[in-house]
Design a protein around this motif. Sequence first.
Motif, short mmCIF file in Angstrom:
data_model
loop_
_atom_site.label_atom_id
_atom_site.label_comp_id
_atom_site.label_asym_id
_atom_site.label_seq_id
_atom_site.Cartn_x
_atom_site.Cartn_y
_atom_site.Cartn_z
N VAL A 1 2.32 17.85 11.23
CA VAL A 1 2.22 16.61 11.65
C VAL A 1 1.85 15.79 10.27
O VAL A 1 0.68 16.11 9.82
CB VAL A 1 1.26 16.18 12.84
CG1 VAL A 1 1.29 14.68 13.15
CG2 VAL A 1 1.91 17.09 14.03
N ARG A 2 2.30 14.53 10.06
CA ARG A 2 1.60 13.77 8.93
C ARG A 2 1.63 12.47 9.62
O ARG A 2 2.49 11.71 10.00
CB ARG A 2 2.88 13.52 7.71
CG ARG A 2 2.82 14.94 6.91
CD ARG A 2 3.71 14.83 5.79
NE ARG A 2 3.62 15.96 4.68
CZ ARG A 2 4.46 17.20 5.05
NH1 ARG A 2 5.17 17.25 6.04
NH2 ARG A 2 4.19 17.89 4.05
N VAL A 3 0.21 12.04 9.76
CA VAL A 3 -0.01 10.60 10.19
C VAL A 3 -0.05 9.43 9.06
O VAL A 3 -0.95 9.46 8.42
CB VAL A 3 -1.45 10.64 11.13
CG1 VAL A 3 -1.83 9.42 11.60
CG2 VAL A 3 -1.17 11.93 11.97
N PHE A 4 0.91 8.64 9.28
CA PHE A 4 1.13 7.64 7.98
C PHE A 4 0.38 6.34 8.52
O PHE A 4 0.22 5.58 7.71
CB PHE A 4 2.43 7.74 7.49
CG PHE A 4 3.57 7.30 8.57
CD1 PHE A 4 3.70 6.15 9.00
CD2 PHE A 4 4.36 8.41 9.06
CE1 PHE A 4 4.88 5.92 9.92
CE2 PHE A 4 5.34 8.05 10.01
CZ PHE A 4 5.62 6.76 10.43
N GLU B 1 0.75 -1.24 -0.02
CA GLU B 1 0.07 0.06 -0.06
C GLU B 1 0.76 1.47 -0.15
O GLU B 1 1.84 1.38 0.65
CB GLU B 1 -0.89 -0.05 1.24
CG GLU B 1 -2.04 -0.99 1.31
CD GLU B 1 -2.65 -1.16 2.50
OE1 GLU B 1 -3.57 -0.27 2.80
OE2 GLU B 1 -2.19 -2.05 3.28
N HIS B 2 0.30 2.11 -0.71
CA HIS B 2 1.08 3.36 -0.86
C HIS B 2 0.15 4.73 -0.13
O HIS B 2 -1.02 4.63 -0.40
CB HIS B 2 1.52 3.78 -2.23
CG HIS B 2 2.06 5.03 -2.54
ND1 HIS B 2 3.61 5.28 -2.52
CD2 HIS B 2 1.60 6.19 -2.81
CE1 HIS B 2 3.75 6.59 -2.68
NE2 HIS B 2 2.64 7.29 -2.85
N TYR B 3 0.62 5.47 0.67
CA TYR B 3 -0.25 6.51 1.08
C TYR B 3 0.41 7.90 1.36
O TYR B 3 1.65 7.75 1.84
CB TYR B 3 -0.68 5.96 2.36
CG TYR B 3 -1.49 7.17 3.25
CD1 TYR B 3 -2.90 7.65 2.79
CD2 TYR B 3 -1.16 7.27 4.59
CE1 TYR B 3 -3.64 8.41 3.24
CE2 TYR B 3 -2.08 8.60 5.19
CZ TYR B 3 -3.27 9.00 4.52
OH TYR B 3 -3.85 10.00 5.25
N GLU B 4 -0.07 8.94 0.95
CA GLU B 4 0.48 10.12 1.00
C GLU B 4 -0.24 10.98 2.24
O GLU B 4 -1.47 11.33 1.74
CB GLU B 4 0.34 11.01 -0.23
CG GLU B 4 1.29 12.17 -0.16
CD GLU B 4 1.61 12.75 -1.48
OE1 GLU B 4 1.48 12.18 -2.58
OE2 GLU B 4 2.08 13.96 -1.46
N PRO B 5 0.26 11.00 3.50
CA PRO B 5 -0.69 11.51 4.40
C PRO B 5 -0.82 13.11 4.20
O PRO B 5 0.06 13.75 3.89
CB PRO B 5 0.04 11.31 5.72
CG PRO B 5 1.37 10.97 5.47
CD PRO B 5 1.24 10.56 4.07
N GLU C 1 -6.73 13.02 12.49
CA GLU C 1 -6.51 12.16 11.18
C GLU C 1 -6.28 10.77 11.54
O GLU C 1 -5.61 10.08 12.42
CB GLU C 1 -4.99 12.81 10.79
CG GLU C 1 -4.98 14.40 10.37
CD GLU C 1 -5.72 14.65 9.32
OE1 GLU C 1 -5.87 13.99 8.28
OE2 GLU C 1 -5.98 15.84 9.33
N THR C 2 -6.73 9.92 10.40
CA THR C 2 -6.44 8.52 10.31
C THR C 2 -5.86 7.94 9.06
O THR C 2 -6.62 8.46 7.99
CB THR C 2 -7.93 7.94 10.53
OG1 THR C 2 -8.45 8.15 11.86
CG2 THR C 2 -7.72 6.28 10.47
N ALA C 3 -4.74 7.34 9.15
CA ALA C 3 -4.26 6.71 7.78
C ALA C 3 -5.23 5.69 7.35
O ALA C 3 -5.43 4.59 7.97
CB ALA C 3 -3.02 6.39 7.84
N PRO C 4 -5.66 5.61 5.97
CA PRO C 4 -6.45 4.29 5.68
C PRO C 4 -5.75 3.14 5.10
O PRO C 4 -5.90 2.81 3.81
CB PRO C 4 -6.95 5.21 4.42
CG PRO C 4 -6.33 5.95 3.90
CD PRO C 4 -5.45 6.66 5.00
N VAL C 5 -4.76 2.80 5.78
CA VAL C 5 -4.00 1.52 5.43
C VAL C 5 -4.42 0.53 6.36
O VAL C 5 -4.65 0.71 7.69
CB VAL C 5 -2.46 1.87 5.25
CG1 VAL C 5 -2.26 2.87 4.13
CG2 VAL C 5 -1.92 2.44 6.69
#
Length: 333
Positions: A172-175, A158-162, A182-186
Amino acid sequence: MSNPEQHPSAVICKSEDQGNRIPAPNGQLLEAREVPLGGPRAMLVRRTLPQRARSLIGAWCFIDHYGPAEVSASGGMKVEGHPHTGLQTVSWLFSGEIEHRDSIGTHAMVRPVQMNLMTAGHGIAHSEYSTEATTVLHGAQLWVALPARTRDCEPAFEHYEPPLRELDGAQVRVFLGSLLGETAPVQMHTPLVGAETVLPQGGLLSVPVDPEHEHGVLVDTGVVVAAGTSASSGQLVYQETGHDRLTLEAVGDEPVQVLLLGGAPLGEQILIWWNFVARTQEEVHAFRHAWEAERSGSLEPDAQPRYGELPEGWSTTLPAPDLPASITLRPRG
Ligand code: MN
């Protein structure tokens, strides 16, 4: 990345609640050990997990921090195809660019402020090369242990750009997981959190955190007081469960950049050897044996490969280190 150790020990990792409590004040400071990434002009990686004083933070079981390193001096990253089992890898870059290929057909670029999450589960193989455009390589390679109930799952990528979240001057970047709304969808297999946090010089941030999580603050740049403990580049500060805030203060004469990592204590004992997360020595032997058979093309014709279809473009793969008939087990944490 591959575990670069030439003669890796087998390391037993377990959570504190498994009769493993170490008297440690809140804000325990964990120092890094330097491990060469290999090659004649080896780049050093700084490893803060696992270590004797602590082996797990939530399900986080491996933290390697590297750079900033001039590629012209270090030769960059050239990690040929190698296997993983029973874990997820989180690749996070501060600068540079890495090309990823794997045995489930993924071809992806790892770039700053973008997270690449590879779930090994039953087994996967991947290669990582810094690109020609990369002049400075700087980042972290993080592993998450999968729990017993899903550790044999299908591999995934999976690839995610927070998105950037700003609070009190901090960025802040929540990965992974949830923080600051913030919630990372991974996909996670146990409750976890991961976030890059940048504080301006003199900045102070009090982050609401899940009190059921333990946390680690990996310092990339600057000097920070985290959970009451001062730490600088490459060091890791631990905060135990039972706290609903994690405070970060930039106390030096420059901004601070950290990775905030946390999770619910895994509550399982795991065994790490080379790039494998296992439960028993027999499994380690089986994982190693399967890799050596598959990379050399000597798998039985009807047998299912554990590590999938190795990409055709791979001219070489990494051999597994030698493994004595009986592993010397080294408990950590
Ligand atoms: Mn790897």
